[in-house]
Design an enzyme around this catalytic site. Structure first.
Site, short mmCIF file in Angstrom:
data_model
loop_
_atom_site.label_atom_id
_atom_site.label_comp_id
_atom_site.label_asym_id
_atom_site.label_seq_id
_atom_site.Cartn_x
_atom_site.Cartn_y
_atom_site.Cartn_z
N HIS A 139 61.67 77.65 12.01
CA HIS A 139 60.77 77.43 10.88
C HIS A 139 60.86 78.61 9.91
O HIS A 139 60.23 79.65 10.11
CB HIS A 139 59.32 77.26 11.37
CG HIS A 139 58.34 77.05 10.26
ND1 HIS A 139 57.03 77.43 10.34
CD2 HIS A 139 58.51 76.51 9.02
CE1 HIS A 139 56.42 77.15 9.22
NE2 HIS A 139 57.29 76.59 8.40
N GLU A 151 59.87 81.49 12.46
CA GLU A 151 59.28 81.12 13.74
C GLU A 151 60.34 80.43 14.60
O GLU A 151 61.03 79.53 14.13
CB GLU A 151 58.10 80.16 13.54
CG GLU A 151 56.84 80.82 13.08
CD GLU A 151 55.68 79.83 12.98
OE1 GLU A 151 54.60 80.14 13.52
OE2 GLU A 151 55.84 78.77 12.35
#
Length: 290
Positions: A139, A151
């Site tokens: 992410h 992430e």
């Protein structure tokens, strides 16, 4: 070893991801269903890299070499020689699943597959592929060239080797990683989007105007951007999708999307990308729409 990366989707996130990978020395295949989207993405990437050159952050020689590493292609037929493929399509689970079902048969057996989803279950997406152990969530934050965090989200089947390789690749981009468990919206959006949704409720209930709410959070909480302005930047359709994932996935009424957010999305007022959201961007300066 990851040397060639495929990016599926040439929108705001896709072109930003292509940008950082080409600058880090990776060969990039940027795929989209629209040639117009690809042409626009290449213009944005070149413009943003040239801005880095003007600021002295990238040499002109490195910039030209980086841009030359990107190959824009319509469709996914040429994606088979990529070592890592990252899906960066719209935040819609069914669309993402269709993409994975399309590309899996075209990938070499050892290729890693990743999604840039900001909220959807990695385990569930991985289960629609032929390689759940080689599937991971990456992410990236928006705007990708500027934001330092990525992430990393493991699905239940993601192997340790896949996780380690993904972390190594992200580190080569000059990014910092944070690991999240596979829960709805992960870490950043689990915290950020309910705050934005609450700001929209604050507007909906008449507690403050668009201008007052954003000013209060900028000057009272030292946020660099007000929550409603940030929602426009993210895209109100994306904000709504994430809140729906939270509401449905956690079954808690505190994640109920604000009716005003739903109304804006239904009106097509999705934020900066279409010229109107909580602000109207069609003039010289943004003007609140409420």
């Amino acid at each position: 070893m990851v040397q060639k990366v495929g990016i599926i989707g040439a929108g705001q996130m896709g072109n930003g991801i292509a940008h950082v990978f080409c600058l880090a020395g990776f060969d990039v295949l940027m795929s989209d269903i629209s040639k117009d989207n690809l042409d626009k993405a290449m213009q944005i990437i070149e413009s943003n890299i040239n801005r880095q050159v003007a600021k002295g952050r990238v040499s002109e020689e490195d910039a030209n070499a980086a841009i030359a590493r990107i190959t824009p292609v319509v469709g996914t037929d040429k994606i088979g020689d990529c070592d890592l493929v990252i899906e960066a399509a719209t935040e819609n689970e069914e669309i993402k699943k269709q993409i994975f079902q399309d590309v899996c048969s075209k990938l070499k057996p050892d290729a890693l597959l990743a999604t840039n989803t900001s909220s959807i279950s990695i385990t569930r997406l991985a289960s629609t592929t032929d390689r759940p152990e080689k599937f991971i969530g990456l992410h990236f934050m928006n705007p990708v060239p500027v934001m330092k965090l990525v992430e990393l989200i493991r699905g239940i089947a993601t192997s340790e080797e896949t996780y380690s390789t993904a972390k190594e690749v992200v580190t080569k981009l000059g990014k910092t990683t944070a690991s999240s468990e596979d829960f709805p919206a992960f870490i950043v959006n689990r915290i950020l989007l309910p705050m934005i949704n609450e700001a929209i409720y604050t507007l909906y209930e008449g507690v403050g105007s668009v201008e007052s709410i954003d000013k209060a959070m900028r000057l009272g909480a030292n946020h660099p951007m007000g929550p409603l302005q940030l929602a426009d930047f993210i895209g109100l359709d994306t904000c709504l999708s994430i809140m729906q994932v939270l509401f449905e996935g956690l079954a808690d009424s505190k994640y109920r999307p604000c009716p005003l957010l739903v109304k804006y999305v239904e009106a097509g007022w999705l934020g900066q990308k279409v010229g109107r959201g909580f602000y109207d961007y069609r003039g010289d300066e943004p003007v609140p729409t409420r």
